[in-house]
Design a protein around this motif. Structure first.
Motif, mmCIF file in Angstrom:
data_model
loop_
_atom_site.group_PDB
_atom_site.id
_atom_site.type_symbol
_atom_site.label_atom_id
_atom_site.label_comp_id
_atom_site.label_asym_id
_atom_site.label_seq_id
_atom_site.Cartn_x
_atom_site.Cartn_y
_atom_site.Cartn_z
ATOM 1 N N PRO A 1 0.771 -1.283 0.165
ATOM 2 C CA PRO A 1 0.021 0.040 0.069
ATOM 3 C C PRO A 1 0.917 1.230 -0.007
ATOM 4 O O PRO A 1 2.003 1.360 0.619
ATOM 5 C CB PRO A 1 -0.968 -0.231 1.532
ATOM 6 C CG PRO A 1 -0.971 -1.511 1.711
ATOM 7 C CD PRO A 1 0.425 -1.936 1.114
ATOM 8 N N ALA A 2 0.431 2.148 -0.557
ATOM 9 C CA ALA A 2 1.111 3.578 -0.793
ATOM 10 C C ALA A 2 1.553 4.248 0.641
ATOM 11 O O ALA A 2 2.593 4.864 0.618
ATOM 12 C CB ALA A 2 0.241 4.518 -1.530
ATOM 13 N N ASP A 3 0.739 3.898 1.770
ATOM 14 C CA ASP A 3 1.041 4.635 2.776
ATOM 15 C C ASP A 3 1.813 3.570 3.674
ATOM 16 O O ASP A 3 2.065 3.953 5.132
ATOM 17 C CB ASP A 3 -0.276 4.881 3.642
ATOM 18 C CG ASP A 3 -1.244 3.565 3.956
ATOM 19 O OD1 ASP A 3 -0.969 2.398 3.488
ATOM 20 O OD2 ASP A 3 -1.922 3.828 4.762
ATOM 21 N N HIS A 4 2.310 2.367 3.386
ATOM 22 C CA HIS A 4 3.050 1.475 4.111
ATOM 23 C C HIS A 4 4.554 2.235 3.919
ATOM 24 O O HIS A 4 5.205 2.479 2.771
ATOM 25 C CB HIS A 4 3.281 -0.149 3.553
ATOM 26 C CG HIS A 4 3.978 -0.800 4.510
ATOM 27 N ND1 HIS A 4 5.173 -0.981 4.237
ATOM 28 C CD2 HIS A 4 3.198 -1.824 5.441
ATOM 29 C CE1 HIS A 4 5.553 -1.926 5.386
ATOM 30 N NE2 HIS A 4 4.447 -2.287 5.796
ATOM 31 N N PRO A 5 5.473 2.220 5.018
ATOM 32 C CA PRO A 5 6.644 2.758 4.993
ATOM 33 C C PRO A 5 7.724 1.867 3.933
ATOM 34 O O PRO A 5 7.531 0.736 3.710
ATOM 35 C CB PRO A 5 7.163 2.594 6.350
ATOM 36 C CG PRO A 5 6.061 2.335 7.179
ATOM 37 C CD PRO A 5 4.851 1.649 6.466
ATOM 38 N N GLY A 6 8.601 2.659 3.469
ATOM 39 C CA GLY A 6 9.656 1.994 2.701
ATOM 40 C C GLY A 6 10.867 1.697 3.547
ATOM 41 O O GLY A 6 10.662 1.824 4.766
ATOM 42 N N LEU A 7 11.837 1.080 2.719
ATOM 43 C CA LEU A 7 12.958 0.642 3.504
ATOM 44 C C LEU A 7 13.628 1.905 4.373
ATOM 45 O O LEU A 7 14.023 1.505 5.337
ATOM 46 C CB LEU A 7 13.850 0.257 2.459
ATOM 47 C CG LEU A 7 13.708 -1.237 1.607
ATOM 48 C CD1 LEU A 7 14.799 -1.399 0.600
ATOM 49 C CD2 LEU A 7 13.261 -2.239 2.744
ATOM 50 N N SER A 8 13.792 2.918 3.865
ATOM 51 C CA SER A 8 14.518 3.940 4.657
ATOM 52 C C SER A 8 14.055 4.366 5.898
ATOM 53 O O SER A 8 14.212 4.540 6.759
ATOM 54 C CB SER A 8 14.830 5.245 3.439
ATOM 55 O OG SER A 8 15.645 5.032 2.747
ATOM 56 N N GLU A 9 12.384 4.499 5.491
ATOM 57 C CA GLU A 9 11.574 4.681 6.699
ATOM 58 C C GLU A 9 11.548 3.771 7.711
ATOM 59 O O GLU A 9 11.188 4.037 9.007
ATOM 60 C CB GLU A 9 9.932 5.152 6.203
ATOM 61 C CG GLU A 9 9.935 6.106 5.343
ATOM 62 C CD GLU A 9 10.210 5.895 3.745
ATOM 63 O OE1 GLU A 9 10.488 7.051 3.176
ATOM 64 O OE2 GLU A 9 10.484 4.980 3.514
ATOM 65 N N LEU A 10 11.827 2.589 7.355
ATOM 66 C CA LEU A 10 11.592 1.372 8.479
ATOM 67 C C LEU A 10 13.103 1.031 9.017
ATOM 68 O O LEU A 10 13.425 0.379 10.021
ATOM 69 C CB LEU A 10 11.409 0.108 7.654
ATOM 70 C CG LEU A 10 9.929 -0.052 7.467
ATOM 71 C CD1 LEU A 10 9.589 -1.203 6.333
ATOM 72 C CD2 LEU A 10 8.770 -0.167 8.536
ATOM 73 N N GLY A 11 14.131 1.929 8.680
ATOM 74 C CA GLY A 11 15.412 1.959 9.180
ATOM 75 C C GLY A 11 16.278 0.842 8.417
ATOM 76 O O GLY A 11 17.087 0.259 9.298
ATOM 77 N N LEU A 12 15.819 0.139 7.458
ATOM 78 C CA LEU A 12 16.575 -0.935 6.893
ATOM 79 C C LEU A 12 17.487 -0.403 5.807
ATOM 80 O O LEU A 12 17.758 -0.833 4.827
ATOM 81 C CB LEU A 12 15.476 -2.041 6.299
ATOM 82 C CG LEU A 12 14.435 -2.612 7.250
ATOM 83 C CD1 LEU A 12 13.698 -3.264 6.594
ATOM 84 C CD2 LEU A 12 15.185 -3.233 8.397
#
Length: 155
Positions: free
Chosen positions: A144-155
């Motif tokens: 979903p568009a509102d699910h965080p990406g890698l950077s937002e998840l700290g990955l």
């Protein structure tokens, strides 16, 4: 042969779009559909496995998704230029025994003039995780568009 937009040379915007389309395709877990993004003579290195052509890609992806249950993938643009894109990615899955993993990797992509990927070089490492360490939560299918990406998840 039909083109697969966006086509090279890539701009930042078109490279981001190409990466998202690839992520959505892989999250479909439909080997036949995914294989259409690759040229008929596409060459792959996936870990230590070397593949040539769409038929081998379909076989590989079928085997992969039969083993990797509840697969969810996030890709992120790393770099681009001309007809090449580099991405970093992570995906989560569990095996048939219920053991969870997060796999991290990098891919280098090269496209033909029609926007079909003619070369994919993937380096991937697997990390066993507990179910409570999972970060990718969405219904199977596209993220979903509102699910965080890698950077937002700290990955």
């Amino acid at each position: 042969m039909p083109s697969r937009p966006p086509v090279p040379p890539f701009t930042h915007e078109s490279a981001v779009e190409k990466v998202l389309r690839a992520e959505n395709g892989w999250n479909s877990r439909d080997p036949e559909k995914v294989a259409l993004a690759y040229s008929p003579d596409s060459e792959w290195r996936n870990r230590a496995e070397f593949l040539h052509g769409r038929e081998r890609i379909v076989e590989f992806l079928t085997r992969k998704w039969n083993q990797e249950k509840d697969y969810r993938l996030i890709k992120e643009l790393w770099a681009f230029g001309g007809n090449r894109i580099a991405v970093r990615f992570a995906y989560e899955f569990h095996d048939n025994s219920g053991n969870w993993y997060r796999s991290y990797g990098n891919e280098n992509w090269e496209f033909d003039e029609d926007g079909l990927m003619r070369r994919r070089i993937a380096s991937i490492n697997d990390l066993g995780i507990s179910e409570s360490e999972r970060k990718f939560f969405w219904p199977l299918g596209p993220r979903p568009a509102d699910h965080p990406g890698l950077s937002e998840l700290g990955l």
